[in-house]
Design an enzyme around this catalytic site. Structure first.
Site, short mmCIF file in Angstrom:
data_model
loop_
_atom_site.label_atom_id
_atom_site.label_comp_id
_atom_site.label_asym_id
_atom_site.label_seq_id
_atom_site.Cartn_x
_atom_site.Cartn_y
_atom_site.Cartn_z
N PRO A 85 4.60 21.69 -61.32
CG PRO A 85 3.11 20.31 -62.41
CD PRO A 85 4.50 20.81 -62.48
CE1 TYR A 87 2.91 13.91 -53.86
CE2 TYR A 87 3.58 14.68 -56.05
CZ TYR A 87 3.53 13.69 -55.08
OH TYR A 87 4.12 12.47 -55.33
CG ASP A 116 -2.43 19.16 -55.53
OD1 ASP A 116 -3.46 19.76 -55.13
OD2 ASP A 116 -2.45 17.98 -55.93
NE ARG A 159 1.45 11.46 -60.50
CZ ARG A 159 2.63 11.10 -59.98
NH1 ARG A 159 2.80 11.13 -58.67
NH2 ARG A 159 3.61 10.72 -60.77
NE ARG A 164 2.45 19.06 -66.07
CZ ARG A 164 2.07 17.89 -65.59
NH1 ARG A 164 0.78 17.55 -65.60
NH2 ARG A 164 2.96 17.03 -65.11
CG ASP A 192 6.40 16.53 -64.00
OD1 ASP A 192 5.76 17.59 -64.10
OD2 ASP A 192 6.02 15.45 -64.49
CG ASP A 193 8.51 17.98 -57.83
OD1 ASP A 193 8.22 16.87 -58.32
OD2 ASP A 193 7.92 18.46 -56.84
CG ASP A 194 9.14 13.15 -60.45
OD1 ASP A 194 9.04 13.94 -61.40
OD2 ASP A 194 8.37 12.17 -60.30
CD GLU A 279 2.06 13.50 -71.64
OE1 GLU A 279 2.73 13.33 -70.61
OE2 GLU A 279 1.12 12.73 -71.96
CG HIS A 306 9.63 10.13 -66.27
ND1 HIS A 306 9.09 9.28 -65.33
CD2 HIS A 306 8.71 11.10 -66.47
CE1 HIS A 306 7.89 9.70 -64.99
NE2 HIS A 306 7.63 10.80 -65.66
#
Length: 333
Positions: A85, A87, A116, A159, A164, A192-194, A279, A306
Site C-alpha cells: 500500500p 499514499y 490510496d 492503515r 491490501r 510496507d514502503d517504509d 494481523e 520496521h
C-alpha cells in the site's frame, strides 16, 4: 718415367679440381631456388589429412551426443507476490525508490502497488514504468471515516486495509485466469514502503507451504518482536504489548502460500478490527499456531526492520512560500 708420372698426377689433380669447382658452382647456383619436395612432403600431408579427418569425426560424435541429451530443467522458483500500500506524501517517491531497488535484486518477484487514491497518480505510474520490475499498479481510496486526521497517532486506526484487500482481490482474479488455476506455486507478502528488508528474507519465505514467520526489528517499542520456537514449533511470541493476542505479529513478520490465499477467497483484512488485532484477525481463519513455519534460523535472526522515515520539516519552505519564493511545484520530489 718419373716425368710421365708427374704429368699424370698433375692432370688428375687438375681434373679433380675442375670437377670440384663445377660442383661448387652448381651448388651455389641452387641456393635460393625452390625445391620440388613434393615426394618428401607426401607422407606428411597424408598424416595431416588423416588427423584432420579423425578430428572432424570426433567433433561430429560430440555434437550428436549433445543433441540426444535431454536438457536438465531447473525447477522454477515460486513467484513472490509483494503487496505494497502507498499514499501521497513528501517522502513517497523516496520510499518507493528505495524499495524498488531492493526488489530488483530478488528473482521471480511481482510487485503489486496499490495507491490510496481515487486514481493512479503520474508519480507512481512513472516510477513503476522505469523500475525494471514486473509490477501491477492498482488504486483504492480509503474511506474518509477510516482515514487518520492531522495530529492523530499512527496506531489510532489501521492503515492500508482497503489497499491490501484490493491487492488480494486482483491477485485471486488474475491467478485463476492463468493456466493451472488454484494449483500455482507462489508466496504472498505484505511489504510496507517504509520498512527495510534484507534480501535474505525473500529467499527464506520462498519455500512457504502455508504461513511462514520470522522476527521483525524495531517494532512495538522493542528491539525486536519474534515467535519463540521450541522443538521446531512456535509456542509463544516475544512481544511487549498484549502477548495474549492470537498472533501478536507485525505485518512484515509473515508470508502466506499463494495456494492458501486462493483457497480462501473470502479471507481479507478487517478495517474494524480492534487496535493491534489487524494481523490476528486476518490469520485466525487461515492457520493455527502449530502450523506456523519458523524461518530465519528458527526465528533467531532479524532480517526485516520496521523503520520509518522522519517526516520532513518544511518551516523554511513555508516561509519562502509566504513570500512567493517557494520551490517550483513542477519539480517532482
Amino acid at each position: 718415367m718419373a716425368t710421365r708420372m708427374k704429368l699424370k698426377l698433375k692432370t688428375v689433380f687438375v681434373l679433380y679440381f675442375m670437377v670440384s669447382l663445377m660442383g661448387l658452382v652448381y651448388a651455389l647456383m641452387q641456393l635460393g631456388q625452390r625445391c620440388d619436395c613434393a615426394e618428401h612432403d607426401m607422407p606428411k600431408d597424408r598424416t595431416i589429412s588423416r588427423l584432420r579427418g579423425e578430428l572432424h569425426r570426433f567433433q561430429e560424435q560430440i555434437r550428436k551426443s549433445e543433441a540426444t541429451k535431454q536438457p536438465q530443467k531447473q525447477p522454477a522458483k515460486p513467484t513472490i507476490f509483494v503487496i505494497t500500500p502507498t499514499y501521497a506524501r513528501l517522502v513517497q517517491k523516496a520510499e518507493l525508490t528505495r524499495l524498488s531497488h531492493t526488489f530488483l535484486h530478488v528473482p521471480q518477484l511481482h510487485w503489486i502497488v496499490v495507491e490510496d487514491s481515487p486514481h493512479k497518480t503520474p508519480l507512481v505510474s512513472d516510477l513503476l514504468l522505469k523500475s525494471g520490475l514486473t509490477y501491477t499498479h492498482l488504486h483504492m481510496p480509503t474511506a474518509k471515516d477510516r482515514k487518520l486526521q492531522e495530529g492523530d497517532p499512527s496506531w489510532l486506526k489501521p492503515r492500508g486495509v482497503e489497499q491490501r484487500n484490493e491487492g488480494l482481490r486482483w491477485l485471486r482474479e488474475d491467478r485463476r485466469a492463468q493456466p493451472g488455476g488454484d494449483n500455482q506455486q507462489g508466496v504472498v507478502y505484505f511489504a510496507d514502503d517504509d520498512n527495510t528488508y534484507s534480501l535474505q528474507i525473500f529467499e527464506e519465505m520462498r519455500s512457504t507451504q502455508r504461513v511462514s514467520v520470522w522476527p521483525v526489528g524495531l517494532v512495538g517499542g522493542m528491539k525486536y518482536e519474534r515467535p519463540v520456537i521450541e522443538g521446531g514449533k512456535v509456542v509463544r511470541f516475544h512481544t511487549g504489548w498484549r502477548p495474549s493476542r492470537p498472533f501478536p505479529m507485525d505485518m512484515a513478520g509473515f508470508a502466506l502460500s499463494l495456494k492458501l490465499v486462493l483457497a480462501n477467497p473470502e479471507s481479507c483484512f478487517d478495517g474494524d478490527a480492534p487496535m493491534g488485532f489487524l494481523e490476528s484477525s486476518f490469520l485466525q481463519g487461515l492457520v493455527t499456531m502449530d502450523e506456523l513455519e519458523p524461518k530465519a534460523d528458527n526465528c533467531s535472526k532479524v532480517l526485516v526492520w520496521h523503520t520509518r522515515t522522519e517526516k520532513p520539516k518544511m518551516k523554511r519552505e513555508e516561509a519562502l512560500q509566504a513570500q512567493g519564493l517557494g520551490s517550483d511545484r513542477a519539480v517532482e520530489v
